[in-house]
Write a protein that holds these residues in place. Structure first.
Motif, PDB file in Angstrom:
ATOM      1  N   TYR A 175       0.756  -1.196   0.111  1.00  0.00           N
ATOM      2  CA  TYR A 175      -0.090   0.029  -0.026  1.00  0.00           C
ATOM      3  C   TYR A 175       0.801   1.332   0.189  1.00  0.00           C
ATOM      4  O   TYR A 175       0.352   2.256  -0.281  1.00  0.00           O
ATOM      5  CB  TYR A 175      -0.828   0.041   1.176  1.00  0.00           C
ATOM      6  CG  TYR A 175      -2.073  -0.599   1.160  1.00  0.00           C
ATOM      7  CD1 TYR A 175      -3.551   0.269   0.705  1.00  0.00           C
ATOM      8  CD2 TYR A 175      -2.438  -2.038   0.975  1.00  0.00           C
ATOM      9  CE1 TYR A 175      -4.644  -0.390   0.463  1.00  0.00           C
ATOM     10  CE2 TYR A 175      -3.720  -2.539   0.667  1.00  0.00           C
ATOM     11  CZ  TYR A 175      -4.723  -1.970   0.550  1.00  0.00           C
ATOM     12  OH  TYR A 175      -5.974  -2.217   0.231  1.00  0.00           O
ATOM     13  N   CYS A 176       1.952   1.270   0.284  1.00  0.00           N
ATOM     14  CA  CYS A 176       2.751   2.421   0.638  1.00  0.00           C
ATOM     15  C   CYS A 176       3.126   3.115  -0.598  1.00  0.00           C
ATOM     16  O   CYS A 176       3.677   2.534  -1.596  1.00  0.00           O
ATOM     17  CB  CYS A 176       4.044   1.814   1.379  1.00  0.00           C
ATOM     18  SG  CYS A 176       5.165   3.472   1.353  1.00  0.00           S
ATOM     19  N   PRO A 177       2.602   4.464  -0.663  1.00  0.00           N
ATOM     20  CA  PRO A 177       2.956   5.149  -2.235  1.00  0.00           C
ATOM     21  C   PRO A 177       4.344   5.472  -2.025  1.00  0.00           C
ATOM     22  O   PRO A 177       4.633   5.686  -3.330  1.00  0.00           O
ATOM     23  CB  PRO A 177       1.791   6.364  -1.756  1.00  0.00           C
ATOM     24  CG  PRO A 177       1.663   6.540  -0.544  1.00  0.00           C
ATOM     25  CD  PRO A 177       1.751   5.273   0.149  1.00  0.00           C
ATOM     26  N   SER A 178       5.093   5.706  -1.311  1.00  0.00           N
ATOM     27  CA  SER A 178       6.372   6.018  -1.282  1.00  0.00           C
ATOM     28  C   SER A 178       7.380   4.909  -1.533  1.00  0.00           C
ATOM     29  O   SER A 178       8.677   4.950  -1.622  1.00  0.00           O
ATOM     30  CB  SER A 178       6.829   6.769   0.168  1.00  0.00           C
ATOM     31  OG  SER A 178       6.100   7.694   0.171  1.00  0.00           O
TER      32      SER A 178
ATOM     33  N   CYS B  89       8.590   2.911   0.583  1.00  0.00           N
ATOM     34  CA  CYS B  89       9.666   2.824   1.608  1.00  0.00           C
ATOM     35  C   CYS B  89       9.723   1.679   2.742  1.00  0.00           C
ATOM     36  O   CYS B  89      10.377   1.671   3.643  1.00  0.00           O
ATOM     37  CB  CYS B  89       9.859   4.248   2.214  1.00  0.00           C
ATOM     38  SG  CYS B  89       8.135   4.673   3.095  1.00  0.00           S
ATOM     39  N   ILE B  90       8.663   0.809   2.269  1.00  0.00           N
ATOM     40  CA  ILE B  90       8.804  -0.080   3.425  1.00  0.00           C
ATOM     41  C   ILE B  90       9.370  -1.319   2.742  1.00  0.00           C
ATOM     42  O   ILE B  90       8.753  -1.881   1.581  1.00  0.00           O
ATOM     43  CB  ILE B  90       7.438  -0.858   3.962  1.00  0.00           C
ATOM     44  CG1 ILE B  90       6.670   0.471   4.559  1.00  0.00           C
ATOM     45  CG2 ILE B  90       7.230  -1.840   4.807  1.00  0.00           C
ATOM     46  CD1 ILE B  90       5.308   0.405   5.003  1.00  0.00           C
ATOM     47  N   HIS B  91      10.170  -2.225   3.336  1.00  0.00           N
ATOM     48  CA  HIS B  91      10.809  -3.354   2.848  1.00  0.00           C
ATOM     49  C   HIS B  91      10.906  -4.492   3.797  1.00  0.00           C
ATOM     50  O   HIS B  91      11.209  -4.320   4.820  1.00  0.00           O
ATOM     51  CB  HIS B  91      12.397  -3.004   2.428  1.00  0.00           C
ATOM     52  CG  HIS B  91      12.464  -1.932   1.627  1.00  0.00           C
ATOM     53  ND1 HIS B  91      12.092  -1.880   0.297  1.00  0.00           N
ATOM     54  CD2 HIS B  91      12.744  -0.599   1.978  1.00  0.00           C
ATOM     55  CE1 HIS B  91      12.186  -0.633  -0.286  1.00  0.00           C
ATOM     56  NE2 HIS B  91      12.781   0.103   0.727  1.00  0.00           N
TER      57      HIS B  91
ATOM     58  N   PHE C 192       4.185   9.994   5.535  1.00  0.00           N
ATOM     59  CA  PHE C 192       3.229   9.976   6.599  1.00  0.00           C
ATOM     60  C   PHE C 192       1.631   9.961   6.613  1.00  0.00           C
ATOM     61  O   PHE C 192       1.020  10.725   7.051  1.00  0.00           O
ATOM     62  CB  PHE C 192       3.528  10.978   7.735  1.00  0.00           C
ATOM     63  CG  PHE C 192       5.220  10.959   8.446  1.00  0.00           C
ATOM     64  CD1 PHE C 192       5.380  10.011   9.124  1.00  0.00           C
ATOM     65  CD2 PHE C 192       6.232  11.581   7.719  1.00  0.00           C
ATOM     66  CE1 PHE C 192       6.668   9.909   9.672  1.00  0.00           C
ATOM     67  CE2 PHE C 192       7.451  11.421   7.823  1.00  0.00           C
ATOM     68  CZ  PHE C 192       7.675  10.610   9.109  1.00  0.00           C
ATOM     69  N   CYS C 193       1.336   9.302   5.372  1.00  0.00           N
ATOM     70  CA  CYS C 193       0.097   9.347   5.094  1.00  0.00           C
ATOM     71  C   CYS C 193      -0.787   8.386   5.789  1.00  0.00           C
ATOM     72  O   CYS C 193      -1.997   8.568   5.928  1.00  0.00           O
ATOM     73  CB  CYS C 193       0.042   8.595   3.588  1.00  0.00           C
ATOM     74  SG  CYS C 193       0.617   7.038   3.302  1.00  0.00           S
ATOM     75  N   GLY C 194       0.048   7.275   6.519  1.00  0.00           N
ATOM     76  CA  GLY C 194      -0.700   6.289   7.447  1.00  0.00           C
ATOM     77  C   GLY C 194      -1.400   5.344   6.779  1.00  0.00           C
ATOM     78  O   GLY C 194      -2.136   4.266   7.364  1.00  0.00           O
TER      79      GLY C 194
HETATM   80  S1  SF4 Z   1       3.212   6.513   6.199  1.00  0.00           S
HETATM   81 FE1  SF4 Z   1       4.895   6.351   5.271  1.00  0.00          FE
HETATM   82  S2  SF4 Z   1       5.601   4.206   5.476  1.00  0.00           S
HETATM   83 FE2  SF4 Z   1       3.621   4.380   5.951  1.00  0.00          FE
HETATM   84  S3  SF4 Z   1       2.216   4.044   3.685  1.00  0.00           S
HETATM   85 FE3  SF4 Z   1       2.673   6.300   4.034  1.00  0.00          FE
HETATM   86  S4  SF4 Z   1       4.644   6.701   3.083  1.00  0.00           S
HETATM   87 FE4  SF4 Z   1       4.441   4.367   3.335  1.00  0.00          FE
END
Ligand code: SF4
Ligand code: SF4
Length: 188
Positions: free
Chosen positions: A74-77, A79-81, A106-108
């Motif tokens: 789901y993470c649009p950036s 940045c989660i691996h 920090f979209c949540g």
């Molecule tokens: S809060 Fe950060 S880590 Fe979580 S989905 Fe959004 S961009 Fe990705």
């Protein structure tokens, strides 16, 4: 028109605007300042603030994350691996869980996507650093964040108050086929 000109003339002659400004300054001169000398003076974030990530633990202290990868998907950036291997009973073992916080917006979405309440955004906003490495959070750092920022009941309360859906929202259809875990002793 003549009246307007008269008013303007009076204002110019008696410096009324300047006097009004000085009166305002004088009134606020002895009030406590509303500005804060950050970082010397820090105030707590508003409840529900989306700050530094933390990986949640259950009541026994075990990491809640099962490595399903939904948060990363789901993470649009992106940045989660997450890196998993197969453990006992064919359970997934989360070997590595990493968040590149410098890329996070920090979209949540990760919190909302997680069916286990395993990833959270703490109220911690104060983590500036000169090193980029400090913003690359690995599993150990993220679990330590849970201990630091969600101690005791705080984690549960924070979750229940600010985030949905929660695990209990995933009831499913009663007729739906479900996996059921076979206890180890009964395995052939
Ligand atoms: S809060 Fe950060 S880590 Fe979580 S989905 Fe959004 S961009 Fe990705
Ligand atoms: S944090 Fe949640 S959504 Fe992400 S891998 Fe772990 S269990 Fe799945």
């Amino acid at each position: 028109m003549v009246l307007m000109k008269k008013n303007s003339l009076i204002k110019i002659m008696f410096f009324t605007e300047i006097l009004k400004g000085m009166a305002l300054t004088f009134r606020t001169l002895f009030k406590p300042a509303v500005t804060r000398r950050y970082p010397k003076v820090k105030v707590p974030a508003q409840p529900g603030y989306r700050g530094l990530h933390a990986l949640a633990k259950d009541n026994t202290g075990r990491m809640k994350c099962v490595g399903c990868g939904l948060c990363g998907a789901y993470c649009p950036s992106q940045c989660i691996h997450i890196y998993t291997t197969e453990g006992e009973d064919h359970n997934k073992v989360v070997d590595r869980y990493e968040v590149d916080v410098a890329r996070c917006i920090f979209c949540g979405f990760c919190v909302e996507a997680c069916p286990f309440g395993a990833i959270t955004l703490s109220e911690q906003y104060d983590y500036a650093n000169y090193s980029k490495d400090a913003f690359y959070m690995n599993k150990e750092k993220l679990l330590a964040n849970w201990d630091t920022y969600f101690e005791g009941e705080k984690g549960n309360q924070y979750f229940k108050k600010f985030w949905r859906p929660l695990t209990e929202d995933f009831k499913g259809n009663p007729e739906q086929a479900m996996f059921s875990k076979i206890p180890r002793k009964e395995k052939r």
